[in-house]
Design a protein around this motif. Structure first.
Motif, PDB file in Angstrom:
ATOM      1  N   VAL A  29       0.831  -1.201   0.000  1.00 54.36           N
ATOM      2  CA  VAL A  29       0.000   0.000   0.000  1.00 54.36           C
ATOM      3  C   VAL A  29       0.866   1.252   0.000  1.00 54.36           C
ATOM      4  CG1 VAL A  29      -1.700   1.319   1.322  1.00 54.36           C
ATOM      5  CG2 VAL A  29      -1.963  -1.151   1.063  1.00 54.36           C
ATOM      6  N   ALA A  30       1.959   1.243   0.764  1.00 59.33           N
ATOM      7  CA  ALA A  30       2.855   2.397   0.790  1.00 59.33           C
ATOM      8  C   ALA A  30       3.446   2.654  -0.598  1.00 59.33           C
ATOM      9  CB  ALA A  30       3.963   2.178   1.807  1.00 59.33           C
ATOM     10  N   GLU A  31       3.802   1.586  -1.315  1.00 61.60           N
ATOM     11  CA  GLU A  31       4.337   1.742  -2.670  1.00 61.60           C
ATOM     12  C   GLU A  31       3.267   2.294  -3.613  1.00 61.60           C
ATOM     13  OE1 GLU A  31       5.819  -2.051  -3.789  1.00 61.60           O
ATOM     14  OE2 GLU A  31       7.519  -2.000  -2.379  1.00 61.60           O
ATOM     15  N   GLU A  32       2.036   1.816  -3.462  1.00 63.20           N
ATOM     16  CA  GLU A  32       0.950   2.320  -4.311  1.00 63.20           C
ATOM     17  C   GLU A  32       0.676   3.795  -4.034  1.00 63.20           C
ATOM     18  OE1 GLU A  32      -2.288  -0.207  -3.409  1.00 63.20           O
ATOM     19  OE2 GLU A  32      -1.572  -1.885  -4.632  1.00 63.20           O
TER      20      GLU A  32
ATOM     21  N   LEU B 134       5.183  10.256  -0.732  1.00 62.34           N
ATOM     22  CA  LEU B 134       6.468  10.192  -1.410  1.00 62.34           C
ATOM     23  C   LEU B 134       7.065   8.801  -1.199  1.00 62.34           C
ATOM     24  CD1 LEU B 134       8.018  13.670  -0.517  1.00 62.34           C
ATOM     25  CD2 LEU B 134       6.681  13.027  -2.521  1.00 62.34           C
ATOM     26  N   PRO B 135       7.796   8.265  -2.142  1.00 61.82           N
ATOM     27  CA  PRO B 135       8.325   6.899  -2.007  1.00 61.82           C
ATOM     28  C   PRO B 135       9.334   6.786  -0.876  1.00 61.82           C
ATOM     29  CG  PRO B 135       9.242   7.988  -3.951  1.00 61.82           C
ATOM     30  CD  PRO B 135       8.148   8.877  -3.446  1.00 61.82           C
ATOM     31  N   ASN B 136       9.205   5.686  -0.110  1.00 61.29           N
ATOM     32  CA  ASN B 136      10.147   5.392   0.973  1.00 61.29           C
ATOM     33  C   ASN B 136      10.264   6.533   1.981  1.00 61.29           C
ATOM     34  OD1 ASN B 136      10.884   2.883  -0.287  1.00 61.29           O
ATOM     35  ND2 ASN B 136      12.199   4.029  -1.677  1.00 61.29           N
ATOM     36  N   CYS B 137       9.153   7.164   2.279  1.00 62.20           N
ATOM     37  CA  CYS B 137       9.146   8.296   3.207  1.00 62.20           C
ATOM     38  C   CYS B 137       8.044   8.091   4.234  1.00 62.20           C
ATOM     39  CB  CYS B 137       8.951   9.613   2.455  1.00 62.20           C
ATOM     40  SG  CYS B 137       9.013  11.072   3.515  1.00 62.20           S
TER      41      CYS B 137
ATOM     42  N   VAL C  12      13.211   5.590   4.281  1.00 66.77           N
ATOM     43  CA  VAL C  12      13.563   4.175   4.351  1.00 66.77           C
ATOM     44  C   VAL C  12      12.375   3.399   3.785  1.00 66.77           C
ATOM     45  CG1 VAL C  12      12.620   3.829   6.667  1.00 66.77           C
ATOM     46  CG2 VAL C  12      14.516   2.387   5.870  1.00 66.77           C
ATOM     47  N   ASP C  13      12.594   2.153   3.383  1.00 66.34           N
ATOM     48  CA  ASP C  13      11.474   1.390   2.837  1.00 66.34           C
ATOM     49  C   ASP C  13      10.441   1.038   3.901  1.00 66.34           C
ATOM     50  OD1 ASP C  13      13.230  -0.271   4.115  1.00 66.34           O
ATOM     51  OD2 ASP C  13      13.022  -1.930   2.703  1.00 66.34           O
ATOM     52  N   MET C  14      10.916   0.787   5.135  1.00 63.77           N
ATOM     53  CA  MET C  14      10.014   0.528   6.257  1.00 63.77           C
ATOM     54  C   MET C  14      10.734   0.870   7.546  1.00 63.77           C
ATOM     55  SD  MET C  14       7.036  -0.484   7.398  1.00 63.77           S
ATOM     56  CE  MET C  14       6.329  -1.202   5.903  1.00 63.77           C
ATOM     57  N   PRO C  15      10.168   1.722   8.413  1.00 64.29           N
ATOM     58  CA  PRO C  15      10.845   2.069   9.665  1.00 64.29           C
ATOM     59  C   PRO C  15      11.133   0.833  10.515  1.00 64.29           C
ATOM     60  CG  PRO C  15       9.034   3.579   9.235  1.00 64.29           C
ATOM     61  CD  PRO C  15       8.921   2.479   8.217  1.00 64.29           C
ATOM     62  N   GLU C  16      12.298   0.815  11.110  1.00 63.04           N
ATOM     63  CA  GLU C  16      12.715  -0.342  11.898  1.00 63.04           C
ATOM     64  C   GLU C  16      11.786  -0.597  13.075  1.00 63.04           C
ATOM     65  OE1 GLU C  16      16.742  -1.975  14.211  1.00 63.04           O
ATOM     66  OE2 GLU C  16      16.729  -0.024  13.209  1.00 63.04           O
ATOM     67  N   VAL C  17      11.244   0.464  13.651  1.00 65.76           N
ATOM     68  CA  VAL C  17      10.378   0.309  14.822  1.00 65.76           C
ATOM     69  C   VAL C  17       9.098  -0.448  14.472  1.00 65.76           C
ATOM     70  CG1 VAL C  17       9.153   2.504  14.479  1.00 65.76           C
ATOM     71  CG2 VAL C  17       9.372   1.548  16.782  1.00 65.76           C
ATOM     72  N   ALA C  18       8.731  -0.490  13.190  1.00 62.37           N
ATOM     73  CA  ALA C  18       7.512  -1.179  12.776  1.00 62.37           C
ATOM     74  C   ALA C  18       7.711  -2.676  12.605  1.00 62.37           C
ATOM     75  CB  ALA C  18       7.001  -0.577  11.466  1.00 62.37           C
TER      76      ALA C  18
END
Length: 287
Positions: A147-150, A234-237, A257-263
């Motif tokens: 979904v984030a990429e879309e 925005l991508p990767n934000c 980042v592609d996915m925050p580490e905390v997630a």
């Protein structure tokens, strides 16, 4: 012999009367830690073969995911109510949850991490009716990445005209974010902009959020306090905001980042979950 002039006073534990109670500072109460699920007696779960089979599939996926490979999903749609109740009892609710909405299709996916880190429950509702129910194993559900990429395919519209009142440093931050996005590559360490330490006004924060946009992913992680993670257009934000137990913002960041580490659940979390779920299955096998 004269009387002894100094009175004898008893000393030691229990010899003194306490007229006041000690007033200790309250301990933090919002720290979420692993709590073993409360399981029924073995004789109460006899015959729940379908539930145990589903949990064995989850255990196998944990074994794979702990080695860094892709996990997978286990469908719960065809389970009987009694089996589903046992699954619910074993899975429980962990510290992370998310909501993904598709207003156009009237769909809502509710994501809830179980008490086993890296084991997620995804329930899809259409107009309020449950249409799909799965358990997914992995650092973070693949749906959140998709979904984030879309969302990042949206067209960026730069600000035109004079800046709103009291907006000072936000335009430079927007350009920094866009520059980092253009240069970021998969596997690269995240670029974190700590807004808490910068001279920004509330209007700066509002302008920045308006320029970055707000996507459809909202993930909440409850550790000591709360962490709110949302994707931008925005991508990767990502926007990552930390709150203390009094719901006061203590850290406000933008992460490229592609996915925050905390997630995400770490590999050691997945291995720990494998061990714990294996213990639970050992208990269930007694039935």
């Amino acid at each position: 012999m004269k009387a002894f002039p100094i009175p004898v006073v008893a000393l030691g534990p229990g010899s003194q009367t306490e007229e006041e109670t000690l007033d200790y500072l309250p301990m933090p109460k919002d720290m979420d830690t692993y709590r073993a699920p409360m399981l029924p007696e073995p004789e109460e779960i006899a015959g729940r073969a379908a539930a145990r089979d589903a949990l064995c599939q989850v255990l196998a996926l944990l074994d794979v995911a702990a080695d860094g490979q892709a996990g997978g999903q286990v469908s719960l749609r065809d389970l009987a109510a009694e089996d589903l109740a046992l699954i619910n009892q074993v899975m429980g609710e962990g510290e992370a949850s998310a909501i993904v909405r598709d207003e156009g299709a009237s769909l809502e996916v509710r994501v809830q991490e179980s008490v086993f880190a890296g084991v997620w429950r995804l329930m899809t509702l259409k107009e309020g009716t449950l249409v799909d129910d799965v358990i997914e194993v992995g650092p973070v559900p693949a749906l959140l990445r998709t979904v984030a990429e879309e969302d990042s395919e949206s067209i960026y519209k730069p600000w035109r005209g004079p800046l709103p009142p009291n907006v000072q440093n936000a335009p430079m931050l927007v350009e920094e974010v866009r520059d980092q996005i253009a240069r970021w590559q998969t596997g690269q360490a995240p670029h974190v902009i700590n807004l808490t330490l910068l001279p920004v006004t509330p209007e700066d924060i509002g302008f920045l959020d308006h320029q970055l946009g707000t996507g459809r992913v909202l993930l909440l992680s409850r550790g000591y306090g709360n962490c709110r993670i949302s994707n931008t257009l925005l991508p990767n934000c990502w926007r990552v905001v930390y709150y203390n137990s009094m719901d006061t913002v203590i850290l406000n960041t933008v992460e490229v980042v592609d996915m925050p580490e905390v997630a995400m659940a770490a590999p050691e979390d997945l291995r720990d979950s494998h061990e714990r779920l294996n213990d639970v299955l050992g208990y269930l096998e007694q039935a």
